[in-house]
Design an enzyme around this catalytic site. Structure first.
Site, mmCIF file in Angstrom:
data_model
loop_
_atom_site.group_PDB
_atom_site.id
_atom_site.type_symbol
_atom_site.label_atom_id
_atom_site.label_comp_id
_atom_site.label_asym_id
_atom_site.label_seq_id
_atom_site.Cartn_x
_atom_site.Cartn_y
_atom_site.Cartn_z
ATOM 1 N N ASP A 57 0.804 -1.230 0.000
ATOM 2 C CA ASP A 57 0.000 0.000 0.000
ATOM 3 C C ASP A 57 0.835 1.278 0.000
ATOM 4 O OD1 ASP A 57 -3.071 -0.568 0.364
ATOM 5 O OD2 ASP A 57 -2.014 -2.109 1.508
ATOM 6 N N GLU A 62 -0.328 9.568 1.580
ATOM 7 C CA GLU A 62 -1.029 10.558 2.416
ATOM 8 C C GLU A 62 -1.236 10.060 3.852
ATOM 9 O OE1 GLU A 62 -5.326 11.015 1.772
ATOM 10 O OE2 GLU A 62 -5.077 13.159 2.079
ATOM 11 N N ASP A 63 -1.415 8.753 3.991
ATOM 12 C CA ASP A 63 -1.722 8.221 5.320
ATOM 13 C C ASP A 63 -0.531 8.265 6.270
ATOM 14 O OD1 ASP A 63 -4.383 7.640 4.720
ATOM 15 O OD2 ASP A 63 -3.762 5.850 3.625
ATOM 16 N N ARG A 82 0.508 -1.529 7.618
ATOM 17 C CA ARG A 82 0.976 -0.320 6.941
ATOM 18 C C ARG A 82 2.018 0.448 7.758
ATOM 19 N NH1 ARG A 82 -2.883 3.312 3.785
ATOM 20 N NH2 ARG A 82 -0.809 3.804 3.017
ATOM 21 N N ARG A 128 -9.305 3.221 11.470
ATOM 22 C CA ARG A 128 -7.854 3.457 11.406
ATOM 23 C C ARG A 128 -7.356 4.486 12.419
ATOM 24 N NH1 ARG A 128 -6.010 1.619 6.314
ATOM 25 N NH2 ARG A 128 -7.239 -0.235 5.857
ATOM 26 N N HIS A 154 -11.980 6.222 5.461
ATOM 27 C CA HIS A 154 -11.398 7.461 5.990
ATOM 28 C C HIS A 154 -12.380 8.630 5.849
ATOM 29 C CE1 HIS A 154 -7.243 5.715 4.855
ATOM 30 N NE2 HIS A 154 -7.296 5.733 6.171
ATOM 31 N N CYS A 241 -4.915 10.457 -1.565
ATOM 32 C CA CYS A 241 -4.062 9.447 -0.889
ATOM 33 C C CYS A 241 -2.697 9.313 -1.526
ATOM 34 C CB CYS A 241 -4.659 8.051 -0.972
ATOM 35 S SG CYS A 241 -6.372 7.957 -0.739
HETATM 36 C C1 CIR Z 1 -5.703 0.937 2.863
HETATM 37 O O1 CIR Z 1 -6.641 0.162 3.071
HETATM 38 O O2 CIR Z 1 -5.051 1.436 3.779
HETATM 39 C C2 CIR Z 1 -5.334 1.255 1.434
HETATM 40 N N1 CIR Z 1 -5.636 0.134 0.594
HETATM 41 C C3 CIR Z 1 -6.055 2.475 0.946
HETATM 42 C C4 CIR Z 1 -5.617 3.728 1.637
HETATM 43 C C5 CIR Z 1 -6.279 4.934 1.079
HETATM 44 N N2 CIR Z 1 -5.763 6.113 1.665
HETATM 45 C C6 CIR Z 1 -6.434 7.241 1.794
HETATM 46 O O3 CIR Z 1 -7.614 7.306 1.469
HETATM 47 N N3 CIR Z 1 -5.818 8.267 2.342
#
Ligand code: CIR
Length: 250
Positions: A57, A62-63, A82, A128, A154, A241
């Site tokens: 991922d 962004e996360d 992650r 999360r 999110h 993201c």
């Molecule tokens: C996840 O499940 O963490 C990733 N497949 C997708 C993350 C998307 N991130 C975001 O919207 N900021």
């Protein structure tokens, strides 16, 4: 403005997804390249971190970090799988001379839950991001923080800021009145995914093929730059993201 992005590993086909579907790697890479080109076309200086095959991922950068007031908060992502993504992101932010703070357990927070708009921050309390993460973010940012219960992945899956005072919200998700002091566009249900945009000053990166949202943005004198990210959508990703914007860095 600098934008940080992270390339797509081969393992991206195994990215986390609420409803897993087959991801086409070469298409994902083309879409990622077009995303970068769109940012560059808008005048951004795009820096690209190499992918990590052990972190499927990792393009959803962004996360991993929130930038505010010229400082960086390296998050502690809510999904344990992650947490291994953060090392190179933190190292790069430090290499830029930023004041970097790291979030410690038991706090968890994904950058995708942090929406700064008007004079406040709205932070999703999601699968999360937990209460400790929200409290830590509030202490770090000094902003008034409104926790927002989120049932999807999110907060920014359903709302984002196109400019500092223009918020897009997907219909039937959040109460638009919560964004006091902001102009709010309610995006129709059949364009819900378009509520997530990337603000670029007088322009905005928007999801391709969502004409009602496009028109609402254009009516507010924003130049709309459309990008398609269908392969990233399959892994629950939104436009924002895929980058961290270093706005406000001195
Ligand atoms: C996840 O499940 O963490 C990733 N497949 C997708 C993350 C998307 N991130 C975001 O919207 N900021």
């Amino acid at each position: 403005m600098i934008a940080l992005v992270r390339d797509v590993p081969d393992s991206f086909v195994n990215a986390l997804a609420q409803e897993p579907r087959r991801i086409y790697l070469s298409k994902a890479r083309k879409q990622h390249a077009r995303y970068i080109a769109a940012l560059e076309g808008a005048g951004l200086d795009v820096r690209v971190l190499p992918p990590d095959e052990t972190q499927p991922d990792c393009p959803f950068i962004e996360d991993q970090a929130v930038i505010y007031g010229g400082r960086a908060l390296v998050t502690r992502p809510g999904h344990p799988d992650r947490r291994g993504e953060s090392g190179p992101v933190e190292a790069w932010l430090r290499s830029q001379g930023l004041d970097v703070t790291t979030m410690e357990a038991p706090a968890t927070l994904d950058g995708g839950d942090v929406l700064i708009a008007g004079d406040a921050a709205y932070v999703g309390r999601s699968g999360r991001t937990n209460g400790e993460g929200i409290a830590r973010f509030a202490a770090w940012s000094g902003l008034p923080v409104h926790p927002v219960p989120v049932s999807g992945l999110h907060l920014k899956s359903v709302a984002s800021a196109a400019t500092p005072r223009l918020v897009l919200v997907a219909a039937n998700t959040l109460d638009p009145a919560m964004f006091g002091g902001c102009d709010v566009v309610v995006v129709p249900p059949d364009e819900a995914a378009a509520a997530n945009v990337v603000p670029l000053g007088s322009a905005v990166l928007a999801l391709a093929g969502h004409p009602v949202t496009r028109q609402a943005l254009e009516e507010r004198r924003l130049e709309v730059i459309e990008v398609g990210i269908s392969e990233f959508r399959k892994a629950d990703g939104s436009l924002s993201c895929l980058s961290v914007l270093l706005d406000g860095i001195p």
